[in-house]
Write a protein that holds these residues in place. Structure first.
Motif, PDB file in Angstrom:
ATOM      1  N   GLN A   1       0.808  -1.217   0.000  1.00 45.02           N
ATOM      2  CA  GLN A   1       0.000   0.000   0.000  1.00 45.02           C
ATOM      3  C   GLN A   1       0.850   1.280   0.000  1.00 45.02           C
ATOM      4  OE1 GLN A   1      -3.558  -0.064   2.666  1.00 45.02           O
ATOM      5  NE2 GLN A   1      -2.758  -2.085   3.231  1.00 45.02           N
ATOM      6  N   LEU A   2       2.099   1.158   0.424  1.00 46.60           N
ATOM      7  CA  LEU A   2       2.968   2.340   0.512  1.00 46.60           C
ATOM      8  C   LEU A   2       3.825   2.551  -0.736  1.00 46.60           C
ATOM      9  CD1 LEU A   2       4.048   2.020   4.239  1.00 46.60           C
ATOM     10  CD2 LEU A   2       2.579   3.794   3.251  1.00 46.60           C
ATOM     11  N   ARG A   3       3.722   1.646  -1.710  1.00 45.15           N
ATOM     12  CA  ARG A   3       4.505   1.810  -2.953  1.00 45.15           C
ATOM     13  C   ARG A   3       4.206   3.168  -3.582  1.00 45.15           C
ATOM     14  NH1 ARG A   3       6.499  -2.723  -6.174  1.00 45.15           N
ATOM     15  NH2 ARG A   3       6.671  -4.459  -4.739  1.00 45.15           N
ATOM     16  N   GLY A   4       5.270   3.852  -3.948  1.00 45.06           N
ATOM     17  CA  GLY A   4       5.129   5.145  -4.609  1.00 45.06           C
ATOM     18  C   GLY A   4       4.829   6.291  -3.665  1.00 45.06           C
ATOM     19  N   LYS A   5       4.760   6.017  -2.372  1.00 40.77           N
ATOM     20  CA  LYS A   5       4.486   7.064  -1.384  1.00 40.77           C
ATOM     21  C   LYS A   5       5.767   7.390  -0.618  1.00 40.77           C
ATOM     22  CE  LYS A   5      -0.314   5.664  -0.840  1.00 40.77           C
ATOM     23  NZ  LYS A   5      -1.323   5.140   0.072  1.00 40.77           N
ATOM     24  N   ASN A   6       5.713   8.424   0.154  1.00 41.13           N
ATOM     25  CA  ASN A   6       6.866   8.896   0.911  1.00 41.13           C
ATOM     26  C   ASN A   6       7.216   7.993   2.090  1.00 41.13           C
ATOM     27  OD1 ASN A   6       8.912  10.814   1.572  1.00 41.13           O
ATOM     28  ND2 ASN A   6       7.578  11.609   3.177  1.00 41.13           N
ATOM     29  N   CYS A   7       6.253   7.316   2.658  1.00 43.72           N
ATOM     30  CA  CYS A   7       6.481   6.505   3.855  1.00 43.72           C
ATOM     31  C   CYS A   7       6.937   5.093   3.487  1.00 43.72           C
ATOM     32  CB  CYS A   7       5.204   6.433   4.688  1.00 43.72           C
ATOM     33  SG  CYS A   7       4.595   8.063   5.193  1.00 43.72           S
ATOM     34  N   ARG A   8       7.659   4.455   4.410  1.00 47.37           N
ATOM     35  CA  ARG A   8       8.175   3.093   4.222  1.00 47.37           C
ATOM     36  C   ARG A   8       7.835   2.252   5.437  1.00 47.37           C
ATOM     37  NH1 ARG A   8       8.161   4.715   0.071  1.00 47.37           N
ATOM     38  NH2 ARG A   8       9.791   5.405  -1.310  1.00 47.37           N
TER      39      ARG A   8
ATOM     40  N   CYS B   1       7.953   7.929   7.860  1.00 47.28           N
ATOM     41  CA  CYS B   1       7.870   8.843   6.722  1.00 47.28           C
ATOM     42  C   CYS B   1       9.110   9.731   6.619  1.00 47.28           C
ATOM     43  CB  CYS B   1       6.609   9.702   6.821  1.00 47.28           C
ATOM     44  SG  CYS B   1       5.099   8.687   6.845  1.00 47.28           S
TER      45      CYS B   1
ATOM     46  N   VAL C   1      -1.184   7.389   7.164  1.00 48.23           N
ATOM     47  CA  VAL C   1      -0.164   7.011   6.174  1.00 48.23           C
ATOM     48  C   VAL C   1      -0.804   6.528   4.868  1.00 48.23           C
ATOM     49  CG1 VAL C   1       1.692   6.562   7.826  1.00 48.23           C
ATOM     50  CG2 VAL C   1       0.091   4.708   7.227  1.00 48.23           C
ATOM     51  N   GLY C   2      -2.103   6.767   4.701  1.00 45.20           N
ATOM     52  CA  GLY C   2      -2.790   6.405   3.467  1.00 45.20           C
ATOM     53  C   GLY C   2      -2.960   4.917   3.266  1.00 45.20           C
ATOM     54  N   CYS C   3      -3.172   4.174   4.343  1.00 44.42           N
ATOM     55  CA  CYS C   3      -3.309   2.716   4.276  1.00 44.42           C
ATOM     56  C   CYS C   3      -4.507   2.261   5.094  1.00 44.42           C
ATOM     57  CB  CYS C   3      -2.070   2.020   4.847  1.00 44.42           C
ATOM     58  SG  CYS C   3      -0.548   2.301   3.966  1.00 44.42           S
TER      59      CYS C   3
END
Length: 190
Positions: free
Chosen positions: A57-64, A91, A173-175
């Motif tokens: 879900q975090l692919r391409g986003k700033n957070c890992r 993040c 975190v957009g998830c």
């Protein structure tokens, strides 16, 4: 060796250097080092599922997402601590050569009867002191259930999520964390 020599607090840099050479992981609490015990297959499967779900879900986003091999440093007035959460979302990661992060936004731990007291009290209180932390998730090892502590205007608010059909929003975190996916292939007691 005298008793005083054995009670000497271990400096942070000595602990960090030692962790690079030991086969077993250790947590560090205010100068004292504690060996970590092994975990069950159920615990590892839940933690691995969660790490994979968040990673996709975090692919391409700033957070890992980081797995249980990445330490989180907690700096308290009483001293420094290093813990190994089962998963963390960061993040603003530390430098790539560091072995820890200072600014997790989400921390996820898998509970068992032997870790419940530590995770619900000691670690929850320590993690709450991290300014960047917005969500602390405690997933049960033996049942599809979670307790979530989410930072609000007045501090952390406790939420309870029950059953495989529950979905924990992690809008911070957009998830989202669907319990049916977190417990995929896990044999549950209840």
């Amino acid at each position: 060796m005298s008793t005083a020599a054995r009670l000497r607090p271990v400096p942070v840099d000595e602990y960090l250097d030692g962790e690079n050479h030991f086969e077993r992981k250790h947590e560090y609490i205010d100068g004292v080092i504690y060996a970590m015990v092994g975990t069950s297959n159920a615990h590892n499967l839940v933690a691995t599922n969660v790490t994979g779900l968040l990673h996709s879900q975090l692919r391409g986003k700033n957070c890992r997402v980081f797995n249980a091999d990445a330490k989180v440093r907690v700096q308290l007035p009483s001293g420094t601590r290093f813990y190994y959460p089962d998963a963390s979302v960061v993040c603003q990661p530390n430098r790539p050569e560091d072995t820890f992060n200072d600014a997790p936004v989400v921390i996820i731990e898998v509970l068992s009867e032997s870790t419940r007291r530590t995770l619900e009290h000691e670690k929850r209180e320590a993690y709450a002191a991290i300014d960047s932390l917005l969500v602390y998730v405690l997933l049960e090892q033996d049942s599809a259930a979670a307790v979530v502590y989410r930072r609000g205007a007045m501090g952390f608010v406790r939420e309870v999520w029950l059953g495989r059909e529950a979905t924990i929003p992690l809008a911070e975190v957009g998830c989202e964390l669907r319990l049916c996916d977190a417990y995929d292939n896990v044999v549950l007691a209840s």
